[in-house]
Motif scaffolding. Sequence first.
Motif: not given
Length: 67
Positions: A33-58
Amino acid sequence: MSAPEPDLETAKRRHKGPLVGIAIAVGFAIVLLGALALWVSYQGNEPGNGASQIDGRTGAEEQSDGA
């Protein structure tokens, strides 16, 4: 019904193995449980992927900055 005269020394000897096993299992679970908490806390600060987003207006595809 309980035993008329319980022998505490015999009961201690018989239960020692299972109690040690339970203590080891609980300790292992706490370590995981401690290892999981550490892993989640370190992974939580990094951005996921650079996925593109669709502009709702255009409807145009925009690149995300990852924030």
